[in-house]
Design a protein around this motif. Structure first.
Motif, short mmCIF file in Angstrom:
data_model
loop_
_atom_site.label_atom_id
_atom_site.label_comp_id
_atom_site.label_asym_id
_atom_site.label_seq_id
_atom_site.Cartn_x
_atom_site.Cartn_y
_atom_site.Cartn_z
N HIS A 45 0.83 -1.21 0.00
CA HIS A 45 0.00 0.00 0.00
C HIS A 45 0.86 1.25 0.00
N MET A 46 1.98 1.24 0.71
CA MET A 46 2.87 2.40 0.72
C MET A 46 3.41 2.68 -0.68
N ILE A 47 3.82 1.63 -1.37
CA ILE A 47 4.31 1.82 -2.74
C ILE A 47 3.20 2.39 -3.62
N ARG A 48 2.00 1.84 -3.48
CA ARG A 48 0.90 2.31 -4.32
C ARG A 48 0.56 3.76 -4.04
N ASP A 52 0.55 6.33 -7.00
CA ASP A 52 -0.69 7.04 -7.33
C ASP A 52 -0.44 8.53 -7.57
N ASN A 53 0.47 9.13 -6.81
CA ASN A 53 0.79 10.54 -7.03
C ASN A 53 1.39 10.76 -8.42
N SER A 54 2.23 9.81 -8.85
CA SER A 54 2.81 9.92 -10.19
C SER A 54 1.76 9.70 -11.27
N SER A 119 -7.97 12.66 -9.54
CA SER A 119 -6.84 12.22 -8.74
C SER A 119 -7.09 10.85 -8.14
N SER A 120 -6.04 10.03 -8.11
CA SER A 120 -6.13 8.74 -7.43
C SER A 120 -6.16 8.95 -5.92
N GLY A 121 -5.44 9.95 -5.44
CA GLY A 121 -5.42 10.26 -4.02
C GLY A 121 -6.62 11.12 -3.66
N LEU A 122 -7.34 10.70 -2.65
CA LEU A 122 -8.54 11.42 -2.24
C LEU A 122 -8.26 12.38 -1.10
#
Length: 452
Positions: A45-48, A52-54, A119-122
């Protein structure tokens, strides 16, 4: 006894007992709230979160390459060729925007109109959470023809953001080493699981290239797909016999929700090969977009089957399981302010997604069936066959339950077995032959279900 007496004799509980966790302390204290379990899944999850930001930069049209490297010591690097995280001083908080994004929860370009439209990040917590749960992290930003750097230890900056030399192009690189005091089971990653996730993201973002290298095992893969989710469906069905050669595909925006759907029927009996995504995040528990898809698909196929007399008038409507048998589908929605059930984003709960997907399937798939009558007939016939099989199996099971119920009602003091077709069978005799009869009946039922 009054209240004062109770308080005096009990444990002390006053304002001094209230603890305020500042900065990233809350993340380190309760990591499960942000990344789920602190095992290999949490490490993934940390890698994802960083990837996700990229991907957000790619969705905005500024990046086309993302590289992920796992080093031999378990540390990870994620880099992209996007615009680079801003490094200038924030006008309100008076620190570099890079430091703000890396050290403060809910800081990033996800919230205002000037940031990311999709955005993938919410929540704007991805990078800061990774920083908090790493023993060390280093951010490198190529921007303004310079290489900007800041380093952190357990989430705390070790100095200001500073330029250490010239740089070509733009982009961001994040290096982090997970903290073994948080991840007590050790630092381990599953190459295949991560590679599958990056493959999915490459399918979902046309023209985005992923390079993934694991120096622990010398494994390396690259993903790049111009065909998008159509290529993804073909990949999923590569070992299956498709009922129609070209997958159905629709792309449309409804009420500010961008919807993409690709699907293809095969001759298999699987009903769970549906993969829903929201802003490129795989929602393993489904959600609103999946519900809208299922409802619209069932309605469209029933309407078409009855209109073309492929479903008899006296036959009941096809169920959702009937119409999804043999179906492989990828549903991708992109919306500005998605609502997920948690930070781990397993389920999309944005109600507008259901209506948008239902509208697209209701219009586009109905038109596709009309335009492709041969393929439509094969799809309907498979669904009708699934329905008839389901009903036949249901009748067999009901018969088996009735038989078991009746033969179990031979009381000890009764002389006759309560079976209508054998009214004269003595209970004593019945109890003696019942095991053999039950065995033969079970074998017959199994055979019948296989034949059906």
């Amino acid at each position: 006894m009054n209240d004062e007496t109770v308080i005096a004799t009990g444990e002390s509980y006053d304002a001094s007992q209230i603890t305020l966790l500042e900065g990233l302390e809350a993340v380190r204290k309760r990591p499960g709230m942000y990344i789920g379990p602190t095992d290999i899944n949490g490490l993934h999850h940390m890698i994802r979160e960083v990837v996700d930001n990229s991907v957000d930069e790619a969705l905005a049209g500024y990046a086309d390459t993302i590289e992920i490297t796992i080093f031999t010591d378990g540390s990870v690097k994620v880099s992209d060729n996007g615009r680079g995280i801003p490094v200038d001083i924030h006008p309100k908080h008076k620190v570099s925007a890079l430091q703000l994004a890396a050290t403060e929860l809910h800081a990033g370009g996800k919230f205002g109109d000037g940031g990311y439209k999709v955005s993938s990040g919410l929540h704007g917590v991805g990078l800061s959470v990774v920083n908090a749960l790493s023993i060390r992290m280093r951010a490198e930003v190529r921007r303004h023809a310079k290489l900007w750097v800041q380093e952190y230890v357990t989430g705390k900056p070790q100095g200001d953001v500073k330029a250490i030399g010239p740089a070509e192009g733009t982009g961001t690189a994040i290096y982090f080493m997970p903290d073994t005091s948080i991840f007590k089971d050790g630092i381990e990653y599953n190459f295949n699981v991560l590679a599958q996730r990056f493959r999915e993201m490459a399918y979902l973002t046309k023209g985005l290239r992923f390079r993934f290298r694991d120096e622990r095992t010398d494994k390396e893969v690259s993903f790049y797909f111009e065909g998008g989710i159509i290529s993804y469906v073909r990949h999923l069905n590569r070992d299956k016999n498709a009922l129609h050669k070209l997958p159905f595909y629709a792309e449309r925006t409804v009420n500010d929700v961008a919807v993409e759907v690709a699907m293809q029927y095969t001759d298999t009996y699987d009903t769970d090969s549906i993969y829903p995504f929201a802003n490129n995040i795989n929602n393993t528990d489904g959600g609103a977009h999946l519900s809208g898809f299922r409802t619209a698909l069932t309605r469209v196929i029933n309407n078409y089957a009855k209109a073309k007399s492929l479903l008899k008038e006296n036959e009941a409507n096809l169920t959702g399981d009937d119409v999804r048998e043999g179906l492989t589908a990828v549903i991708s929605v992109k919306l500005k302010d998605p609502l997920f059930s948690s930070q781990t984003k397993e389920k999309l709960v944005s109600p507008e997604a259901a209506g948008a997907v239902a509208t697209v399937i209701g219009d586009a798939f109905a038109a596709w069936l009309d335009e492709n009558p041969g393929e439509a007939r094969r799809i309907i016939e498979k669904a009708v066959s699934a329905a008839r099989t389901r009903l036949a199996v249901q009748k067999v099971r009901e018969t088996a339950r009735r038989v078991r119920w009746r033969v179990s009602r031979c009381p000890a003091n009764s002389q006759t077995a309560p079976i209508p077709i054998l009214p004269a069978v003595n209970c004593t005799l019945w109890r003696a032959i019942r095991p053999a009869v039950a065995f033969q009946a079970t074998q017959w039922l199994r055979w019948l279900m296989v034949v059906i």
